[in-house]
Enzyme design. Sequence first.
Site, PDB file in Angstrom:
ATOM      1  N   THR A   1      -2.961   6.773   9.803  1.00  0.00           N
ATOM      2  CA  THR A   1      -3.914   6.904   8.696  1.00  0.00           C
ATOM      3  C   THR A   1      -4.141   5.590   7.968  1.00  0.00           C
ATOM      4  O   THR A   1      -4.826   5.568   6.937  1.00  0.00           O
ATOM      5  CB  THR A   1      -3.446   7.983   7.694  1.00  0.00           C
ATOM      6  OG1 THR A   1      -2.219   7.567   7.089  1.00  0.00           O
ATOM      7  CG2 THR A   1      -3.276   9.324   8.368  1.00  0.00           C
TER       8      THR A   1
ATOM      9  N   HIS B   1       2.245   9.002   0.517  1.00  0.00           N
ATOM     10  CA  HIS B   1       0.859   8.828   0.090  1.00  0.00           C
ATOM     11  C   HIS B   1       0.597   9.770  -1.084  1.00  0.00           C
ATOM     12  O   HIS B   1       1.025  10.931  -1.069  1.00  0.00           O
ATOM     13  CB  HIS B   1      -0.109   9.164   1.223  1.00  0.00           C
ATOM     14  CG  HIS B   1      -0.013   8.242   2.399  1.00  0.00           C
ATOM     15  ND1 HIS B   1      -0.778   7.106   2.523  1.00  0.00           N
ATOM     16  CD2 HIS B   1       0.772   8.303   3.507  1.00  0.00           C
ATOM     17  CE1 HIS B   1      -0.469   6.503   3.664  1.00  0.00           C
ATOM     18  NE2 HIS B   1       0.468   7.205   4.273  1.00  0.00           N
TER      19      HIS B   1
ATOM     20  N   HIS C   1       7.343   7.219   4.705  1.00  0.00           N
ATOM     21  CA  HIS C   1       6.623   6.636   3.577  1.00  0.00           C
ATOM     22  C   HIS C   1       5.778   7.716   2.913  1.00  0.00           C
ATOM     23  O   HIS C   1       5.600   8.801   3.458  1.00  0.00           O
ATOM     24  CB  HIS C   1       5.752   5.458   4.039  1.00  0.00           C
ATOM     25  CG  HIS C   1       4.734   5.842   5.070  1.00  0.00           C
ATOM     26  ND1 HIS C   1       4.974   5.767   6.418  1.00  0.00           N
ATOM     27  CD2 HIS C   1       3.477   6.327   4.943  1.00  0.00           C
ATOM     28  CE1 HIS C   1       3.919   6.185   7.080  1.00  0.00           C
ATOM     29  NE2 HIS C   1       2.988   6.533   6.204  1.00  0.00           N
TER      30      HIS C   1
ATOM     31  N   HIS D   1       0.817  -1.219   0.000  1.00  0.00           N
ATOM     32  CA  HIS D   1       0.000   0.000   0.000  1.00  0.00           C
ATOM     33  C   HIS D   1       0.848   1.265   0.000  1.00  0.00           C
ATOM     34  O   HIS D   1       0.315   2.355  -0.173  1.00  0.00           O
ATOM     35  CB  HIS D   1      -0.952   0.008   1.200  1.00  0.00           C
ATOM     36  CG  HIS D   1      -0.259  -0.036   2.531  1.00  0.00           C
ATOM     37  ND1 HIS D   1       0.222  -1.211   3.078  1.00  0.00           N
ATOM     38  CD2 HIS D   1       0.031   0.935   3.421  1.00  0.00           C
ATOM     39  CE1 HIS D   1       0.766  -0.951   4.253  1.00  0.00           C
ATOM     40  NE2 HIS D   1       0.677   0.345   4.481  1.00  0.00           N
TER      41      HIS D   1
END
Length: 277
Positions: A215, A132, A130, A104
């Site tokens: 999240t 998003h 990371h 993901h």
Amino acid sequence: MGILSIRSSFCFFALVFVAHGLLLTLSTASESEVGDETPFTYIEGTGKGPKEWGQIDPHWRACSTGKLQSPIDLLDERVQVFPNLGKLKRDYKPAPAIVRNRGHDITVMWKGYAGQININGTYYKLLQCHWHSPSEHTFNGSKYDLELHVVHLSSHGEIAVIGIVYKYGRPDPFLTKLLEHIKVVRKEDRDLGVINPGIIKFGSRKYFRYIGSLTVPPCTEGVVWTIIRKVRTVSREQVEALREAVHDGYEANARPTQRLDRRAVWLYTPRDNGGAA
């Protein structure tokens, strides 16, 4: 989720929250993000989309029932200027790191001591970062093209995350250094050698601060969020490489914004005669 005692470093948060009529229940955010992406997706209508996360696993119940969920919309009219938050203090060190494809997202994990940040006297060790795409946090309802989360953990298991949002423009220096590794990482971790997290540019001393959650599942609450106010730039190639590398291809990996539920959001602005911020 039981109410835990709030140490002195968070006392001012509690006072402000109570003043706004909200019972603050900070938990020890020791539960890490889920590592296996298969149980959930970002696509609604699949039975595993964001609205269903809280029903997939009993340990993820906070995703549906939590009152301190992230991300949120940073709406100007809700933000309170609070200079006493103080300058964000970071002391990062070069350390060995790997890049991991979690399905993901793409994550850089430091294997040695890579430094720490100091928030009101509490030290949080740097663990990983990371991305998003598009951004998860929004500014007055506007999404940006990318968001970086830099994740830290205190000795008591509390999580502090720094968020940086990006719009298309000049390449990001940190991603430039990692790009060739990101393009080829699949199921096996790739060794990056020594990576200096100081390459991550903040670009501003102004930031937003609020109490939220992870999240992604398990959506653990009690996370101290610091969102840098400045919008930085990233190239289209860099964003496309991040999206192509994950198992979901070009599908977005941003959770929708969550209800604020009367939480306070603060803005730190330096007091120094309008100096660079």
